[in-house]
Design an enzyme around this catalytic site. Structure first.
Site, PDB file in Angstrom:
ATOM      1  N   GLY A  10     117.833  36.530  16.116  1.00  0.00           N
ATOM      2  CA  GLY A  10     116.662  35.684  15.897  1.00  0.00           C
ATOM      3  C   GLY A  10     115.709  36.195  14.837  1.00  0.00           C
ATOM      4  O   GLY A  10     115.038  35.404  14.166  1.00  0.00           O
TER       5      GLY A  10
ATOM      6  N   GLU B 111     110.328  41.111  15.930  1.00  0.00           N
ATOM      7  CA  GLU B 111     110.924  40.162  16.881  1.00  0.00           C
ATOM      8  C   GLU B 111     110.650  38.735  16.432  1.00  0.00           C
ATOM      9  O   GLU B 111     109.647  38.451  15.793  1.00  0.00           O
ATOM     10  CB  GLU B 111     110.295  40.356  18.266  1.00  0.00           C
ATOM     11  CG  GLU B 111     111.105  41.256  19.201  1.00  0.00           C
ATOM     12  CD  GLU B 111     112.275  40.522  19.839  1.00  0.00           C
ATOM     13  OE1 GLU B 111     112.739  39.502  19.286  1.00  0.00           O
ATOM     14  OE2 GLU B 111     112.730  40.978  20.894  1.00  0.00           O
ATOM     15  N   ASP B 112     111.537  37.844  16.816  1.00  0.00           N
ATOM     16  CA  ASP B 112     111.306  36.429  16.572  1.00  0.00           C
ATOM     17  C   ASP B 112     110.282  35.876  17.561  1.00  0.00           C
ATOM     18  O   ASP B 112     109.315  35.234  17.193  1.00  0.00           O
ATOM     19  CB  ASP B 112     112.624  35.639  16.660  1.00  0.00           C
ATOM     20  CG  ASP B 112     113.451  35.971  17.906  1.00  0.00           C
ATOM     21  OD1 ASP B 112     113.034  36.834  18.716  1.00  0.00           O
ATOM     22  OD2 ASP B 112     114.515  35.354  18.078  1.00  0.00           O
TER      23      ASP B 112
ATOM     24  N   ASP C 194     108.933  36.042  25.023  1.00  0.00           N
ATOM     25  CA  ASP C 194     108.839  35.014  26.065  1.00  0.00           C
ATOM     26  C   ASP C 194     108.370  35.719  27.344  1.00  0.00           C
ATOM     27  O   ASP C 194     107.182  35.937  27.535  1.00  0.00           O
ATOM     28  CB  ASP C 194     110.227  34.382  26.187  1.00  0.00           C
ATOM     29  CG  ASP C 194     110.297  33.208  27.135  1.00  0.00           C
ATOM     30  OD1 ASP C 194     109.246  32.780  27.628  1.00  0.00           O
ATOM     31  OD2 ASP C 194     111.396  32.704  27.401  1.00  0.00           O
TER      32      ASP C 194
ATOM     33  N   LYS D 155     104.705  33.680  23.703  1.00  0.00           N
ATOM     34  CA  LYS D 155     104.307  32.683  24.712  1.00  0.00           C
ATOM     35  C   LYS D 155     103.510  33.407  25.788  1.00  0.00           C
ATOM     36  O   LYS D 155     104.098  33.899  26.760  1.00  0.00           O
ATOM     37  CB  LYS D 155     105.548  32.059  25.357  1.00  0.00           C
ATOM     38  CG  LYS D 155     106.481  31.328  24.409  1.00  0.00           C
ATOM     39  CD  LYS D 155     107.648  30.742  25.204  1.00  0.00           C
ATOM     40  CE  LYS D 155     108.750  30.257  24.316  1.00  0.00           C
ATOM     41  NZ  LYS D 155     109.969  29.915  25.072  1.00  0.00           N
TER      42      LYS D 155
ATOM     43  N   PHE E 248     110.325  25.588  25.098  1.00  0.00           N
ATOM     44  CA  PHE E 248     111.437  26.148  24.330  1.00  0.00           C
ATOM     45  C   PHE E 248     111.392  25.629  22.897  1.00  0.00           C
ATOM     46  O   PHE E 248     111.324  24.431  22.664  1.00  0.00           O
ATOM     47  CB  PHE E 248     112.769  25.777  24.990  1.00  0.00           C
ATOM     48  CG  PHE E 248     113.880  26.661  24.529  1.00  0.00           C
ATOM     49  CD1 PHE E 248     114.021  27.948  25.036  1.00  0.00           C
ATOM     50  CD2 PHE E 248     114.769  26.231  23.548  1.00  0.00           C
ATOM     51  CE1 PHE E 248     115.037  28.786  24.587  1.00  0.00           C
ATOM     52  CE2 PHE E 248     115.781  27.062  23.103  1.00  0.00           C
ATOM     53  CZ  PHE E 248     115.914  28.341  23.623  1.00  0.00           C
ATOM     54  N   VAL E 249     111.406  26.559  21.949  1.00  0.00           N
ATOM     55  CA  VAL E 249     111.301  26.168  20.537  1.00  0.00           C
ATOM     56  C   VAL E 249     112.526  26.637  19.751  1.00  0.00           C
ATOM     57  O   VAL E 249     113.185  27.602  20.134  1.00  0.00           O
ATOM     58  CB  VAL E 249     110.016  26.730  19.889  1.00  0.00           C
ATOM     59  CG1 VAL E 249     108.777  26.124  20.523  1.00  0.00           C
ATOM     60  CG2 VAL E 249     109.956  28.258  19.977  1.00  0.00           C
TER      61      VAL E 249
ATOM     62  N   ASP F 170     117.207  29.930  18.166  1.00  0.00           N
ATOM     63  CA  ASP F 170     118.314  29.008  18.410  1.00  0.00           C
ATOM     64  C   ASP F 170     118.267  28.392  19.796  1.00  0.00           C
ATOM     65  O   ASP F 170     117.591  28.888  20.698  1.00  0.00           O
ATOM     66  CB  ASP F 170     119.639  29.763  18.307  1.00  0.00           C
ATOM     67  CG  ASP F 170     119.885  30.676  19.522  1.00  0.00           C
ATOM     68  OD1 ASP F 170     119.009  31.520  19.792  1.00  0.00           O
ATOM     69  OD2 ASP F 170     120.915  30.514  20.200  1.00  0.00           O
TER      70      ASP F 170
ATOM     71  N   ARG G  80     119.051  27.542  14.089  1.00  0.00           N
ATOM     72  CA  ARG G  80     118.419  28.709  13.478  1.00  0.00           C
ATOM     73  C   ARG G  80     118.019  28.426  12.036  1.00  0.00           C
ATOM     74  O   ARG G  80     117.067  28.994  11.522  1.00  0.00           O
ATOM     75  CB  ARG G  80     119.389  29.900  13.450  1.00  0.00           C
ATOM     76  CG  ARG G  80     119.637  30.540  14.785  1.00  0.00           C
ATOM     77  CD  ARG G  80     120.357  31.862  14.575  1.00  0.00           C
ATOM     78  NE  ARG G  80     121.108  32.280  15.746  1.00  0.00           N
ATOM     79  CZ  ARG G  80     120.578  32.940  16.777  1.00  0.00           C
ATOM     80  NH1 ARG G  80     119.309  33.257  16.788  1.00  0.00           N
ATOM     81  NH2 ARG G  80     121.325  33.284  17.809  1.00  0.00           N
TER      82      ARG G  80
END
Ligand code: IMP
Length: 186
Positions: A51, A106-107, A110, A138, A159-160, A166, A172
């Site tokens: 990610g 990090e992407d 969560d 988040k 969820f994005v 992805d 992606r």
């Protein structure tokens, strides 16, 4: 430009949260902040595959500091949308962390479970300093407190996809970041 933007897959998406221009602008701000904070020091950016590929590449090119990069791969999500809390290292670092100034890139954070595990693991390898940069976070989904120094955007608990994120290994390459229609993943 021949790349995917939200209009191309509009039927799969609910809302576009950030356009590629907004993301680029925020990346430039964060890069400038990191340059200022680490003035005179070399930085090792540790990206978490897959990610973080987009954010790693853009962040690095927006920075003026000398940077090296390394990658880790961990399993957190399968094809679903819930963190399992089970972290498995699929690819370890190639470089020694001793005495290095490390920023984990990090992407998205969560629940924080993946990163919390990773930070303990990396801290045990003796870096001179260890911080986190995440493009998205988040806050409402946090199940464990992880101290994050650099955050691109805080987002709602949905969820994005896009910009490296992805769903079942798709989306992606979307340049924007958007929420997926529930019909796609339910
Ligand atoms: P955590 O352990 O719950 O913080 O999950 C972290 C990882 O889950 C991220 O690095 C992503 O790979 C994935 N993830 C979490 N939320 C999303 C999302 O909204 N879209 C895509 N991937 C996500």
């Amino acid at each position: 430009m021949t790349s995917v933007d939200a209009r191309d897959i509009a039927e799969d998406l609910e809302d576009v949260l950030f356009t590629s221009d907004q993301i680029a602008e925020r990346i430039a701000q964060v890069a400038a902040q990191i340059d200022q904070d680490y003035e005179g020091r070399e930085i090792l950016l540790v990206g978490v595959l897959n990610g973080a590929v987009m954010v790693m590449s853009d962040l690095q090119r927006a920075m003026r500091s000398h940077v090296q990069m390394d990658w880790m791969a961990v399993s957190s999500y399968g094809a679903g949308t819930q963190s399992s809390g089970v972290v498995r290292i699929l690819k370890d670092l190639s470089q020694d962390l001793k005495g290095r100034h490390v920023i984990v890139v990090e992407d998205i954070i969560d629940t924080g479970l993946t990163l919390s595990y990773l930070m303990n693991y990396l801290a045990s390898r003796g870096p001179a300093s260890l911080e986190i940069m995440t493009m998205f976070r988040k806050p409402e989904a946090a199940r464990i407190e992880v101290p994050v120094k650099y955050v691109g955007f805080d987002i709602p608990n949905s969820f994005v996809v896009g910009y490296g994120l992805d769903y079942a290994d798709r989306y992606r390459n979307l340049r924007d970041v958007a929420t997926l229609k529930p019909s796609i993943y339910s």
